[in-house]
Structure formats: structure tokens, C-alpha cells
Design a protein around this motif. Sequence first.
Motif, mmCIF file in Angstrom:
data_model
loop_
_atom_site.group_PDB
_atom_site.id
_atom_site.type_symbol
_atom_site.label_atom_id
_atom_site.label_comp_id
_atom_site.label_asym_id
_atom_site.label_seq_id
_atom_site.Cartn_x
_atom_site.Cartn_y
_atom_site.Cartn_z
ATOM 1 N N ALA A 1 36.246 69.855 42.449
ATOM 2 C CA ALA A 1 35.842 68.615 43.113
ATOM 3 C C ALA A 1 36.048 68.708 44.619
ATOM 4 C CB ALA A 1 36.620 67.426 42.556
ATOM 5 N N PHE A 2 36.914 69.637 45.051
ATOM 6 C CA PHE A 2 37.194 69.814 46.474
ATOM 7 C C PHE A 2 36.572 71.104 47.011
ATOM 8 C CE2 PHE A 2 40.644 67.604 44.317
ATOM 9 C CZ PHE A 2 40.704 66.423 45.026
ATOM 10 N N LYS A 3 35.700 71.705 46.175
ATOM 11 C CA LYS A 3 35.016 72.925 46.579
ATOM 12 C C LYS A 3 33.519 72.750 46.432
ATOM 13 C CE LYS A 3 38.464 76.473 45.527
ATOM 14 N NZ LYS A 3 38.631 77.824 44.926
ATOM 15 N N ASN A 4 32.778 73.655 47.046
ATOM 16 C CA ASN A 4 31.337 73.724 46.816
ATOM 17 C C ASN A 4 31.118 74.829 45.781
ATOM 18 O OD1 ASN A 4 28.624 73.280 46.999
ATOM 19 N ND2 ASN A 4 28.360 74.384 48.927
ATOM 20 N N TYR B 1 27.759 81.694 40.622
ATOM 21 C CA TYR B 1 27.560 83.078 41.038
ATOM 22 C C TYR B 1 28.725 83.566 41.893
ATOM 23 C CZ TYR B 1 22.855 81.886 39.529
ATOM 24 O OH TYR B 1 21.785 81.464 38.793
ATOM 25 N N VAL B 2 29.307 82.672 42.673
ATOM 26 C CA VAL B 2 30.432 83.050 43.540
ATOM 27 C C VAL B 2 31.738 83.056 42.766
ATOM 28 C CG1 VAL B 2 31.711 82.426 45.631
ATOM 29 C CG2 VAL B 2 29.228 82.148 45.547
ATOM 30 N N GLY B 3 31.861 82.107 41.835
ATOM 31 C CA GLY B 3 33.077 82.046 41.037
ATOM 32 C C GLY B 3 33.988 80.907 41.441
ATOM 33 N N PHE B 4 34.960 80.651 40.591
ATOM 34 C CA PHE B 4 35.875 79.521 40.793
ATOM 35 C C PHE B 4 36.754 79.718 42.020
ATOM 36 C CE2 PHE B 4 39.918 77.372 39.990
ATOM 37 C CZ PHE B 4 39.486 76.090 39.739
ATOM 38 N N MET B 5 37.340 80.900 42.151
ATOM 39 C CA MET B 5 38.301 81.131 43.218
ATOM 40 C C MET B 5 37.629 81.360 44.570
ATOM 41 S SD MET B 5 41.069 80.724 41.604
ATOM 42 C CE MET B 5 42.165 81.154 42.946
ATOM 43 N N ASN B 6 36.426 81.924 44.588
ATOM 44 C CA ASN B 6 35.787 82.287 45.845
ATOM 45 C C ASN B 6 34.868 81.210 46.413
ATOM 46 O OD1 ASN B 6 36.995 84.868 45.811
ATOM 47 N ND2 ASN B 6 35.389 85.650 44.449
ATOM 48 N N SER B 7 34.683 80.105 45.683
ATOM 49 C CA SER B 7 33.846 79.023 46.200
ATOM 50 C C SER B 7 34.531 78.367 47.394
ATOM 51 C CB SER B 7 33.598 77.977 45.104
ATOM 52 O OG SER B 7 32.867 78.539 44.037
ATOM 53 N N PRO B 8 33.785 78.032 48.437
ATOM 54 C CA PRO B 8 34.399 77.498 49.671
ATOM 55 C C PRO B 8 34.934 76.076 49.487
ATOM 56 C CG PRO B 8 32.010 77.439 49.827
ATOM 57 C CD PRO B 8 32.329 78.187 48.565
ATOM 58 N N TRP B 9 36.040 75.784 50.176
ATOM 59 C CA TRP B 9 36.621 74.450 50.161
ATOM 60 C C TRP B 9 35.788 73.520 51.034
ATOM 61 C CZ3 TRP B 9 40.664 72.996 47.120
ATOM 62 C CH2 TRP B 9 41.426 74.010 46.536
ATOM 63 N N VAL B 10 35.600 72.289 50.555
ATOM 64 C CA VAL B 10 34.876 71.276 51.341
ATOM 65 C C VAL B 10 35.683 69.989 51.469
ATOM 66 C CG1 VAL B 10 32.594 72.206 50.764
ATOM 67 C CG2 VAL B 10 33.636 70.465 49.281
ATOM 68 N N GLY B 11 36.895 69.965 50.933
ATOM 69 C CA GLY B 11 37.747 68.781 51.054
ATOM 70 C C GLY B 11 37.208 67.587 50.282
ATOM 71 N N PHE C 1 27.915 70.645 39.882
ATOM 72 C CA PHE C 1 29.188 70.686 39.173
ATOM 73 C C PHE C 1 30.323 70.079 39.990
ATOM 74 C CE2 PHE C 1 26.733 74.432 37.658
ATOM 75 C CZ PHE C 1 26.501 73.984 36.376
ATOM 76 N N SER C 2 30.409 70.422 41.242
ATOM 77 C CA SER C 2 31.491 69.896 42.085
ATOM 78 C C SER C 2 31.351 68.393 42.283
ATOM 79 C CB SER C 2 31.490 70.606 43.437
ATOM 80 O OG SER C 2 31.833 71.959 43.283
ATOM 81 N N TYR C 3 30.141 67.950 42.521
ATOM 82 C CA TYR C 3 29.896 66.524 42.750
ATOM 83 C C TYR C 3 30.223 65.705 41.506
ATOM 84 C CZ TYR C 3 27.331 62.252 43.906
ATOM 85 O OH TYR C 3 26.989 60.945 44.139
ATOM 86 N N SER C 4 29.762 66.152 40.336
ATOM 87 C CA SER C 4 30.035 65.406 39.100
ATOM 88 C C SER C 4 31.518 65.444 38.751
ATOM 89 C CB SER C 4 29.205 65.981 37.948
ATOM 90 O OG SER C 4 29.507 67.348 37.737
ATOM 91 N N LEU D 1 36.752 62.695 38.427
ATOM 92 C CA LEU D 1 38.127 62.584 38.925
ATOM 93 C C LEU D 1 38.395 61.193 39.476
ATOM 94 C CD1 LEU D 1 40.833 63.915 39.524
ATOM 95 C CD2 LEU D 1 39.868 64.785 41.663
ATOM 96 N N PHE D 2 37.422 60.626 40.158
ATOM 97 C CA PHE D 2 37.561 59.250 40.654
ATOM 98 C C PHE D 2 37.815 58.289 39.496
ATOM 99 C CE2 PHE D 2 35.087 55.285 41.032
ATOM 100 C CZ PHE D 2 35.871 54.611 41.955
ATOM 101 N N LYS D 3 37.056 58.424 38.408
ATOM 102 C CA LYS D 3 37.259 57.579 37.232
ATOM 103 C C LYS D 3 38.675 57.719 36.689
ATOM 104 C CE LYS D 3 34.696 57.907 33.835
ATOM 105 N NZ LYS D 3 33.960 58.576 32.754
ATOM 106 N N SER D 4 39.151 58.954 36.587
ATOM 107 C CA SER D 4 40.481 59.195 36.025
ATOM 108 C C SER D 4 41.574 58.600 36.896
ATOM 109 C CB SER D 4 40.698 60.700 35.856
ATOM 110 O OG SER D 4 39.719 61.265 35.003
ATOM 111 N N ILE D 5 41.444 58.753 38.206
ATOM 112 C CA ILE D 5 42.464 58.214 39.122
ATOM 113 C C ILE D 5 42.514 56.692 39.023
ATOM 114 C CG2 ILE D 5 43.061 57.922 41.551
ATOM 115 C CD1 ILE D 5 41.955 60.732 42.036
#
Length: 318
Positions: free
Chosen positions: A56-59, A63-73, A284-287, A292-296
Motif C-alpha cells: 500500500a506504500f509502494k508502487n 515483474y519487479v517484485g515485492f521487495m524491489n518495488s519503489p516506495w511512494v509513501g 494492486f497497491s491502490y486497492s 488498509l483504510f477499511k481495516s484501520i
Amino acid sequence: MNAAAWKTTTHNKKATKRRAVWRGLIRDKYLYVLALPMLAYFLIFKYVPMWGILIAFKNYTPYVGFMNSPWVGLEHFERFFSNTDFAILLRNTLAINVLNLVLFFPLPILISVMLNEVRREWIKRTIQSVIYLPHFLSWVVIAGITFLMLSTSDGVINKMLFALGFQKHDFLTDSNFFWLLLTFQSMWKEAGWGTVIFLAAIASIDPGQYEAAKIDGAGRLRQIWHVTLPAIRNVIIILLILRIGHMMDVGFEQVYLMMNGAVADVADVFDTYVYRSGIQQAQFSYSTAVGLFKSIVGVILVVVTNRLAKKFGEEGIY
């Protein structure tokens, strides 16, 4: 007391606590063995997947993977809150849940109290069996029954209206009826099953309380008001807190099956939005941010309502 004596006392207390814990584990070892499958389920399917909320805090890109996806805050959250769909989704979700809270939540309590007043056991068991059955039907079957009852051409309700001299009405495409339609579906399907907990709570009431109420001249209604309802009040409060914690959740399958283009403005909720943006559009990140907003919000509602319950002298859930 000097420092050495204080350290010795503290060490002895910790050692005593450790021994008490180990004695408890050894004494109740079979109970813990029985609990292992449940603990494994929550660990594997509930806690381990929580790492996924990081996207949720990454783009995130597969293809890039979970760990290598860039952070977008908080970019995805800002996008969601600034989206014009947010207000519509919030309105629809809260409206459906408020109707469920007002109309559906008290219904199992009322049915349980009424069943408790039935003196013939075979009648009581027959009614229980009949009202339990809809719970075991899938939402696909429930939606099919709804279409058969309310469709304009062959619906039973419309045929009855036409026979009585009224014009047929297309309930399934009328946005004014959609929220109530979902609520009545939930009431018919789950009200009977919801009585299980309340009937169990009522069964634990001491019969002597009813006898004392009879001696004092209390009739049936007085016994319900002064004995039955106060005795199950804690159960009602706990279930109410849990229900309020799900105010941002609406059954996806139910809404998705009943949704159509004519009622899309009042039918689109957070669950369907997450499905559409996450699965169909591969955002995926947006959804994940929306989920996460719902859960919080759900956690905040549980904490707030639990504190309010304790403030008014109730036990709460923790």
C-alpha cells in the motif's frame, strides 16, 4: 533495601512467574495441543499475509517484485481520498451498514426472546430448524430467489400486484429500494443463525430468577424486561461492538450479485471497488491502500465503542 537485595527480590519474582507459567503449560498441555490447529490457521492465513500491506506504500509491480518495488509513501491514500468516488463509496457503505444495525441487529434478539417463551419443545425445535436453514444457502441461491420473486416479467410479487390491480414495478433496477433489499436479504438469511448465541445466553439464566419474578407478580413481558434482557445484556453489548467494528465492510458477494447498471450509484461499496480496482484493473497497491483504510477504521471503531461500553459500566470485549 539496598540494590543487591532489590535485584535478588526482583530475580526471585521473575523466576517464580516463569515456574508458574511452565506449571500451567504442563498442566493444560492437552488443551494447548487442541488449540494448535487454530493457532496455526491464524498464524498462516492471518498474520503472515499482513506483510502484504506494505505494498500500500509502494508502487508494486509483479515483474519487479515485492521487495524491489519503489516506495511512494501515502500517495495511494491521497489519491483515494481525493477521488470523487470516495464520498459515494463511504455513503453507500455506511447507509447499508446503518440499516443492518438498526433493522437486522435487533431481530435475532427478538426471535430468541420469543422462542424462549415457547413452552412446547417440538414447536420450538421446528421453528429453530426452519429459520436456521437459509443460513446454509449461498448468496448465489439467495440472489436467484430474489430475482424469481421480484423480476418484472415472472416475479411472484409483481404477479400478485398485477392481480390486485396495481402496476408492476421493477424493484431490481430501482435505486430507492436497493439498500432495503440488501437489508431484508440479510435478515432472511442470517437472522435465524444469529439466534444461536442469544439462545445459549438465555439458557444459562438461573430459572430461580423467573420464579422470584413470578412470586413478585411479574407477567411474561415483565419477566422478559427485568430478567431475560438484563441477563443477556453483556452478550448484546459485545456483539454490538463487534458489529460496529464491521461498519466499513459489506458482504462483497451479496452486493456484487445484486448490482446492475441501474443501481450502480447506490450499490458500489468499498468491497466492490477493491475488487474492481485490484483484480480487474490490476492496481494492486491502490486497492491494498483502500483495504488498509477499511481495516484501520474498523479497529478505531472497535476501540472507541469498547471504551464507551466500559465507561457506561459494561464489560466490553477486552
